[in-house]
Each structure stands twice: as structure tokens, then as C-alpha cells.
Design an enzyme around this catalytic site. Structure first.
Site, PDB file in Angstrom:
ATOM      1  N   LYS A 143      -9.390   6.971  -0.585  1.00  0.00           N
ATOM      2  CA  LYS A 143      -8.177   7.654  -0.103  1.00  0.00           C
ATOM      3  C   LYS A 143      -7.682   8.661  -1.147  1.00  0.00           C
ATOM      4  O   LYS A 143      -7.375   9.797  -0.833  1.00  0.00           O
ATOM      5  CB  LYS A 143      -7.060   6.642   0.198  1.00  0.00           C
ATOM      6  CG  LYS A 143      -7.447   5.553   1.173  1.00  0.00           C
ATOM      7  CD  LYS A 143      -6.304   4.586   1.432  1.00  0.00           C
ATOM      8  CE  LYS A 143      -5.806   3.817   0.224  1.00  0.00           C
ATOM      9  NZ  LYS A 143      -6.786   2.869  -0.348  1.00  0.00           N
ATOM     10  N   ARG A 153       1.905   0.796   4.464  1.00  0.00           N
ATOM     11  CA  ARG A 153       0.983  -0.307   4.197  1.00  0.00           C
ATOM     12  C   ARG A 153       1.414  -1.604   4.855  1.00  0.00           C
ATOM     13  O   ARG A 153       0.745  -2.624   4.696  1.00  0.00           O
ATOM     14  CB  ARG A 153       0.999  -0.566   2.705  1.00  0.00           C
ATOM     15  CG  ARG A 153      -0.273  -0.291   1.989  1.00  0.00           C
ATOM     16  CD  ARG A 153       0.134  -0.256   0.559  1.00  0.00           C
ATOM     17  NE  ARG A 153      -0.882  -0.712  -0.301  1.00  0.00           N
ATOM     18  CZ  ARG A 153      -1.525   0.094  -1.138  1.00  0.00           C
ATOM     19  NH1 ARG A 153      -1.277   1.373  -1.149  1.00  0.00           N
ATOM     20  NH2 ARG A 153      -2.399  -0.400  -1.940  1.00  0.00           N
ATOM     21  N   ARG A 173     -14.202   2.699 -11.464  1.00  0.00           N
ATOM     22  CA  ARG A 173     -13.259   3.825 -11.439  1.00  0.00           C
ATOM     23  C   ARG A 173     -12.642   4.093 -12.822  1.00  0.00           C
ATOM     24  O   ARG A 173     -12.274   3.164 -13.543  1.00  0.00           O
ATOM     25  CB  ARG A 173     -12.125   3.535 -10.458  1.00  0.00           C
ATOM     26  CG  ARG A 173     -11.019   4.591 -10.544  1.00  0.00           C
ATOM     27  CD  ARG A 173     -10.048   4.538  -9.426  1.00  0.00           C
ATOM     28  NE  ARG A 173      -9.505   3.220  -9.194  1.00  0.00           N
ATOM     29  CZ  ARG A 173      -8.801   2.905  -8.110  1.00  0.00           C
ATOM     30  NH1 ARG A 173      -8.577   3.803  -7.175  1.00  0.00           N
ATOM     31  NH2 ARG A 173      -8.331   1.685  -7.968  1.00  0.00           N
ATOM     32  N   ARG A 226      -7.648   1.359 -14.565  1.00  0.00           N
ATOM     33  CA  ARG A 226      -6.396   0.777 -14.085  1.00  0.00           C
ATOM     34  C   ARG A 226      -6.379  -0.728 -14.315  1.00  0.00           C
ATOM     35  O   ARG A 226      -7.390  -1.393 -14.085  1.00  0.00           O
ATOM     36  CB  ARG A 226      -6.234   1.077 -12.583  1.00  0.00           C
ATOM     37  CG  ARG A 226      -5.584   2.414 -12.341  1.00  0.00           C
ATOM     38  CD  ARG A 226      -5.566   2.829 -10.914  1.00  0.00           C
ATOM     39  NE  ARG A 226      -5.269   1.808  -9.924  1.00  0.00           N
ATOM     40  CZ  ARG A 226      -5.172   2.049  -8.622  1.00  0.00           C
ATOM     41  NH1 ARG A 226      -5.344   3.285  -8.169  1.00  0.00           N
ATOM     42  NH2 ARG A 226      -4.912   1.087  -7.770  1.00  0.00           N
ATOM     43  N   ARG A 277      -6.013  -7.767  -4.013  1.00  0.00           N
ATOM     44  CA  ARG A 277      -5.652  -6.523  -3.308  1.00  0.00           C
ATOM     45  C   ARG A 277      -6.370  -6.449  -1.959  1.00  0.00           C
ATOM     46  O   ARG A 277      -5.799  -5.996  -0.969  1.00  0.00           O
ATOM     47  CB  ARG A 277      -6.002  -5.310  -4.178  1.00  0.00           C
ATOM     48  CG  ARG A 277      -5.070  -5.188  -5.373  1.00  0.00           C
ATOM     49  CD  ARG A 277      -5.635  -4.267  -6.432  1.00  0.00           C
ATOM     50  NE  ARG A 277      -5.880  -2.928  -5.955  1.00  0.00           N
ATOM     51  CZ  ARG A 277      -6.723  -2.084  -6.552  1.00  0.00           C
ATOM     52  NH1 ARG A 277      -7.401  -2.451  -7.618  1.00  0.00           N
ATOM     53  NH2 ARG A 277      -6.873  -0.877  -6.070  1.00  0.00           N
TER      54      ARG A 277
HETATM   55  P1  AP5 Z   1     -10.280   6.149  -4.863  1.00  0.00           P
HETATM   56  O1  AP5 Z   1     -10.279   7.469  -4.180  1.00  0.00           O
HETATM   57  O2  AP5 Z   1      -9.479   5.995  -6.114  1.00  0.00           O
HETATM   58  O3  AP5 Z   1      -9.935   4.993  -3.802  1.00  0.00           O
HETATM   59  P2  AP5 Z   1      -8.556   4.586  -3.119  1.00  0.00           P
HETATM   60  O4  AP5 Z   1      -8.848   4.309  -1.683  1.00  0.00           O
HETATM   61  O5  AP5 Z   1      -7.501   5.605  -3.428  1.00  0.00           O
HETATM   62  O6  AP5 Z   1      -8.306   3.229  -3.868  1.00  0.00           O
HETATM   63  P3  AP5 Z   1      -7.010   2.636  -4.601  1.00  0.00           P
HETATM   64  O7  AP5 Z   1      -7.496   1.471  -5.398  1.00  0.00           O
HETATM   65  O8  AP5 Z   1      -6.250   3.686  -5.338  1.00  0.00           O
HETATM   66  O9  AP5 Z   1      -6.198   2.172  -3.393  1.00  0.00           O
HETATM   67  P4  AP5 Z   1      -5.100   1.151  -3.393  1.00  0.00           P
HETATM   68  O10 AP5 Z   1      -4.586   1.384  -2.024  1.00  0.00           O
HETATM   69  O11 AP5 Z   1      -5.469  -0.240  -3.700  1.00  0.00           O
HETATM   70  O12 AP5 Z   1      -4.190   1.528  -4.651  1.00  0.00           O
HETATM   71  P5  AP5 Z   1      -2.764   2.239  -4.764  1.00  0.00           P
HETATM   72  O13 AP5 Z   1      -2.772   3.039  -5.988  1.00  0.00           O
HETATM   73  O14 AP5 Z   1      -2.379   2.873  -3.475  1.00  0.00           O
HETATM   74  O15 AP5 Z   1     -11.809   5.766  -5.151  1.00  0.00           O
HETATM   75  C1  AP5 Z   1     -12.145   4.569  -5.830  1.00  0.00           C
HETATM   76  C2  AP5 Z   1     -13.403   4.820  -6.671  1.00  0.00           C
HETATM   77  O16 AP5 Z   1     -14.492   5.129  -5.792  1.00  0.00           O
HETATM   78  C3  AP5 Z   1     -13.269   6.035  -7.632  1.00  0.00           C
HETATM   79  O17 AP5 Z   1     -13.935   5.735  -8.819  1.00  0.00           O
HETATM   80  C4  AP5 Z   1     -13.982   7.169  -6.882  1.00  0.00           C
HETATM   81  O18 AP5 Z   1     -14.570   8.114  -7.777  1.00  0.00           O
HETATM   82  C5  AP5 Z   1     -15.038   6.420  -6.080  1.00  0.00           C
HETATM   83  N1  AP5 Z   1     -15.304   7.073  -4.799  1.00  0.00           N
HETATM   84  C6  AP5 Z   1     -14.404   7.674  -3.964  1.00  0.00           C
HETATM   85  N2  AP5 Z   1     -15.009   8.136  -2.866  1.00  0.00           N
HETATM   86  C7  AP5 Z   1     -16.326   7.817  -2.990  1.00  0.00           C
HETATM   87  C8  AP5 Z   1     -17.471   8.026  -2.164  1.00  0.00           C
HETATM   88  N3  AP5 Z   1     -17.364   8.655  -0.981  1.00  0.00           N
HETATM   89  N4  AP5 Z   1     -18.657   7.549  -2.592  1.00  0.00           N
HETATM   90  C9  AP5 Z   1     -18.766   6.905  -3.780  1.00  0.00           C
HETATM   91  N5  AP5 Z   1     -17.722   6.690  -4.617  1.00  0.00           N
HETATM   92  C10 AP5 Z   1     -16.511   7.136  -4.220  1.00  0.00           C
HETATM   93  O19 AP5 Z   1      -1.802   0.971  -4.931  1.00  0.00           O
HETATM   94  C11 AP5 Z   1      -1.776   0.212  -6.131  1.00  0.00           C
HETATM   95  C12 AP5 Z   1      -0.684  -0.848  -6.009  1.00  0.00           C
HETATM   96  O20 AP5 Z   1       0.612  -0.206  -5.864  1.00  0.00           O
HETATM   97  C13 AP5 Z   1      -0.793  -1.779  -4.779  1.00  0.00           C
HETATM   98  O21 AP5 Z   1      -1.672  -2.855  -5.027  1.00  0.00           O
HETATM   99  C14 AP5 Z   1       0.667  -2.205  -4.612  1.00  0.00           C
HETATM  100  O22 AP5 Z   1       1.030  -3.207  -5.543  1.00  0.00           O
HETATM  101  C15 AP5 Z   1       1.440  -0.932  -4.957  1.00  0.00           C
HETATM  102  N6  AP5 Z   1       1.693  -0.092  -3.766  1.00  0.00           N
HETATM  103  C16 AP5 Z   1       1.262   1.190  -3.593  1.00  0.00           C
HETATM  104  N7  AP5 Z   1       1.678   1.655  -2.409  1.00  0.00           N
HETATM  105  C17 AP5 Z   1       2.370   0.648  -1.808  1.00  0.00           C
HETATM  106  C18 AP5 Z   1       3.013   0.531  -0.556  1.00  0.00           C
HETATM  107  N8  AP5 Z   1       3.041   1.544   0.339  1.00  0.00           N
HETATM  108  N9  AP5 Z   1       3.622  -0.653  -0.254  1.00  0.00           N
HETATM  109  C19 AP5 Z   1       3.630  -1.667  -1.144  1.00  0.00           C
HETATM  110  N10 AP5 Z   1       3.021  -1.628  -2.351  1.00  0.00           N
HETATM  111  C20 AP5 Z   1       2.402  -0.466  -2.682  1.00  0.00           C
END
Ligand code: AP5
Length: 229
Positions: free
Chosen positions: A26, A101, A140, A173, A184
Site C-alpha cells: 500500500k 481500518r 523492509r 520499523r 498485525r
Molecule cells: P509497503 O508498501 O511498505 O507495504 P504496506 O502495505 O504499506 O505495509 P505496512 O506494513 O506499512 O502496512 P500496515 O498497514 O501494517 O502499517 P501502517 O504503517 O499503516 O511494502 C512492504 C515491503 O514490501 C517493502 O519493503 C516494499 O519495498 C516491498 N514491496 C512492496 N511492493 C512490492 C511488490 N509488488 N513486490 C515485492 N516487494 C514489494 O500501520 C502501522 C500501525 O499504525 C498499525 O499496526 C496500527 O497500530 C497503527 N495504525 C495505522 N493506521 C491505523 C488506523 N487507521 N487505525 C488504527 N491503527 C492504525
């Protein structure tokens, strides 16, 4: 008009939602799409990490929750998001990454969007199998300066540990440890996956094969968006 490959990119004027499990890509895709459409990339995870880094009261509340791999309570998330999208830079649309979410977050967002001039959101659902997710997350690395996302297995930087764009130090991270990744993924299944049905019923959801290479995923996303906006 910006161009990418053969797909022309024009004004967005929509809320785009990137939905999918941790590691689905994402953030990688949202950074690129927001850059191409010249609209803000609104990652609630990045917003929380910024608060945690600055030690704000909101950051102090969110930090232990994020370290356990759980979701931050809805009222905290919603206050932060409402404030952010009320800013002038969001007037031409925005890309949500990691929001909404939970069902209450999605319902509240529907209310907010009802008061804006954007019509219905475009929801892109990234589909990737769970083995790939774990490998992506453990590999990552993120730039401490500009937030650019790398991967030691599939998208390594030119110089190990340094960002190609600005030379910033790359960090792992804290929630990308394997035991937290598991929590997660559980939180995603329980609290976020029901949104797939929610948006499917509204006929605004489109599946994206997130297992292809990143450039191919970007092309799929742009094809959907150019049809939708
Ligand atoms: P990446 O693009 O970073 O993946 P992502 O889907 O963004 O994964 P996240 O871990 O950031 O999502 P998340 O939803 O758990 O975390 P968030 O920060 O929102 O890609 C991942 C890896 O894969 C990278 O190394 C990339 O290079 C590689 N990659 C990408 N595309 C690829 C491809 N096509 N092929 C191969 N490799 C690829 O949330 C973190 C925390 O914040 C949550 O756990 C929660 O505690 C809190 N939080 C955030 N938002 C909310 C909310 N709305 N409500 C409640 N809590 C929240």
C-alpha cells in the site's frame, strides 16, 4: 498532465483508499500514485510514527499499541484524519494508505466524504498471499529522512543502508519483528478485512494483484484510476 508508461494521469478530485494487509504494498504504491497525481499521500501509520518520533501526547498513547501490533482506538485515528483532510492541500483529492481500518472508521469516512465535493471513494484492495507478506515485512527498510520504502530482498538501495534519493539512513520499523508481524496480520483479519465486504457492497472496490512486481502493480492501479476518475 503527468504521464507514466502509456497511461496518462489527469486530475484526481477523489478520495482513493488503499486497502490490504500489512506488507501488501500500500505504502509503496500510494507514494507513487500521490506523486503522479500531485495529491497528498495520507498514511495514518506514518502520521502515528511522526507523533511517536516527536514524543507528542498522541504519540505516547499510540507507541505501546503499535509495538504490540494492535490498532490505535478509532476516536484517536478519526480526530487526526479529520484535521488532516481539512487542510487546503487536500482540495484536489488524496490517497489514503492504512485508513480506514475498522467499520466505524469507514462509516465515519463516508459521512465526511458526503460533505465534500468528491463523490464516492475509489477503493483498491491489494491481494497478496501471507508467506510473501512476512518476507516483505522482515526485509523492509525505510528512509529516516524522506520515508522512501526499500526492501533488502526485492528493492535494495544502491548503497547498503542509505536512501538513493537523499542519502538518508535506512531503518527497520520496530513493528516489523516477526512476532509483531503475526499480531498485525491477526488484527487485519479480524478488524480490517470486513471492509472488503463493506466496500464491495457499495460497488466501489477493485481488486489489485499485489504479488506482481512493483512497476506492474503501479500500472494496474493507474489503469483502474484512469477509468474511475
Ligand atoms: P509497503 O508498501 O511498505 O507495504 P504496506 O502495505 O504499506 O505495509 P505496512 O506494513 O506499512 O502496512 P500496515 O498497514 O501494517 O502499517 P501502517 O504503517 O499503516 O511494502 C512492504 C515491503 O514490501 C517493502 O519493503 C516494499 O519495498 C516491498 N514491496 C512492496 N511492493 C512490492 C511488490 N509488488 N513486490 C515485492 N516487494 C514489494 O500501520 C502501522 C500501525 O499504525 C498499525 O499496526 C496500527 O497500530 C497503527 N495504525 C495505522 N493506521 C491505523 C488506523 N487507521 N487505525 C488504527 N491503527 C492504525
Amino acid at each position: 498532465m503527468a504521464k507514466t508508461g502509456s497511461i496518462p494521469v489527469t486530475g484526481l478530485k477523489r478520495a482513493v483508499i488503499f486497502l490490504g494487509p500489512p506488507g501488501a504494498g500500500k505504502g509503496t504504491q500510494a507514494q507513487e500514485v500521490a506523486r503522479l497525481y500531485d495529491v497528498p499521500h495520507l498514511s495514518t501509520g506514518d502520521m502515528f510514527r511522526d507523533h511517536v518520533g516527536r514524543g507528542t501526547p498522541l504519540g505516547l498513547k499510540a507507541k505501546p499499541i503499535m509495538e504490540r501490533g494492535e490498532l490505535v482506538p478509532d476516536e484517536i485515528v478519526l480526530g487526526m484524519v479529520e484535521e488532516r483532510i481539512s487542510r487546503p492541500d487536500c482540495k484536489d483529492g488524496f490517497v489514503f494508505d492504512g485508513f480506514p481500518r475498522t467499520l466505524p472508521q469507514a462509516e465515519k469516512l463516508d459521512q465526511i466524504l458526503g460533505g465534500l465535493d468528491f463523490g464516492r471513494p475509489v477503493v483498491l484492495h491489494f491481494v497478496v498471499d501471507s508467506d510473501q507478506l512476512v518476507r516483505r515485512l522482515t526485509g523492509r527498510r525505510t528512509c529516516k529522512v524522506g520515508g522512501e520504502i526499500y526492501n533488502v530482498y526485492v528493492r535494495p538501495p544502491k548503497v547498503p543502508g542509505r536512501c538513493d534519493n537523499d542519502g538518508g539512513e535506512l531503518m527497520q520499523r520496530p513493528d516489523d519483528r516477526e512476532e509483531v508481524i503475526h499480531e498485525r496480520l491477526v488484527a487485519y483479519e479480524r478488524q480490517t478485512k470486513p471492509l472488503v465486504d463493506y466496500y464491495h457492497r457499495q460497488a466501489v472496490l477493485q481488486d489489485v494483484d499485489g504479488s506482481a512486481d512493483p512497476e506492474a502493480v503501479t500500472q494496474s492501479v493507474l489503469r483502474i484510476l484512469t477509468r474511475a476518475v
